[in-house]
Design an enzyme around this catalytic site. Sequence first.
Site, PDB file in Angstrom:
ATOM      1  N   LEU A  45       0.884  -1.152   0.000  1.00 37.42           N
ATOM      2  CA  LEU A  45       0.000   0.000   0.000  1.00 37.42           C
ATOM      3  C   LEU A  45       0.926   1.207   0.000  1.00 37.42           C
ATOM      4  O   LEU A  45       1.900   1.231   0.762  1.00 37.42           O
ATOM      5  CB  LEU A  45      -0.859   0.021   1.270  1.00 37.42           C
ATOM      6  CG  LEU A  45      -2.124  -0.831   1.314  1.00 37.42           C
ATOM      7  CD1 LEU A  45      -2.692  -0.845   2.724  1.00 37.42           C
ATOM      8  CD2 LEU A  45      -3.168  -0.310   0.334  1.00 37.42           C
ATOM      9  N   ASP A  46       0.657   2.192  -0.854  1.00 39.94           N
ATOM     10  CA  ASP A  46       1.591   3.313  -0.897  1.00 39.94           C
ATOM     11  C   ASP A  46       1.529   4.121   0.401  1.00 39.94           C
ATOM     12  O   ASP A  46       0.611   3.989   1.213  1.00 39.94           O
ATOM     13  CB  ASP A  46       1.380   4.183  -2.139  1.00 39.94           C
ATOM     14  CG  ASP A  46      -0.024   4.762  -2.250  1.00 39.94           C
ATOM     15  OD1 ASP A  46      -0.739   4.779  -1.238  1.00 39.94           O
ATOM     16  OD2 ASP A  46      -0.390   5.202  -3.353  1.00 39.94           O
ATOM     17  N   LYS A  47       2.538   4.935   0.592  1.00 42.82           N
ATOM     18  CA  LYS A  47       2.728   5.653   1.860  1.00 42.82           C
ATOM     19  C   LYS A  47       1.512   6.482   2.292  1.00 42.82           C
ATOM     20  O   LYS A  47       1.139   6.476   3.472  1.00 42.82           O
ATOM     21  CB  LYS A  47       3.970   6.540   1.761  1.00 42.82           C
ATOM     22  CG  LYS A  47       4.451   7.106   3.079  1.00 42.82           C
ATOM     23  CD  LYS A  47       5.775   7.834   2.891  1.00 42.82           C
ATOM     24  CE  LYS A  47       6.291   8.395   4.210  1.00 42.82           C
ATOM     25  NZ  LYS A  47       7.599   9.072   4.035  1.00 42.82           N
TER      26      LYS A  47
END
Length: 246
Positions: free
Chosen positions: A108-110
Amino acid sequence: MSTDALKRLNKYISDTGLCSRREADKLIEQNRVTINDKLPELGTKVGPGDVVKVDGKAVRAVAKDKSDRVYIVYNKPIGITCTTERHVRGNIVDAIGHKQRIFPVGRLDKPSEGLIILTSDGDIVNKILRAENAHDKEYEVTVNQPISERFLKKMAGGVPILGTVTKPCVVTPCGKFKFRIILTQGLNRQIRRMCEFLGYEVTKLKRTRIMHLELDNLKPGKWRNLTSKELDRLNNAVRHSSKTAK
């Protein structure tokens, strides 16, 4: 000895959860791996009774029933990076602080939050990740302007991003600025890119489910082990999945 009992050295090492097969090949090339205290060649196979060591320390084979593997679900908060690189500030490994070496299944991106699976079982990772296995993931998404019927229809039908068109998916409105989306793909920043193509900006993105695994009441920053029932369902779901791209 039956050839069925033999396993390639790089797979043997990766199955222990120590590293990937590619990283295992590098260790072998660097003469950091021994079998029965002798330096092996790439492609060497390991049999029952063989003692494999990395940097002089023995690594254990995975148990047949995988009872020694770790499977957890984590509610990733915004700001945590899904990398095992410990030098990266805010990496997911340090955030969880598990005593065993684990790695995330996908990412999951930041700026995103929500459910992510982490495991020490290298065998299961690619099975879950392959898009053709159609393992669905559900997200709650908030955007910066009111959702239109056109937007919902386009999102569900497929959007051109990254040189391809996204697969048809299920999109359900759940508020003026909010919708749920179920994907069977995992393109880089897929939902954000889909929304951007249609003139919308994602202000909040939360993954709530992967296959049968749900966040439920798990609070941000917390994790839990999969129950035996959840693990059985997971193994059954990926039993016939391809571990490599078709």
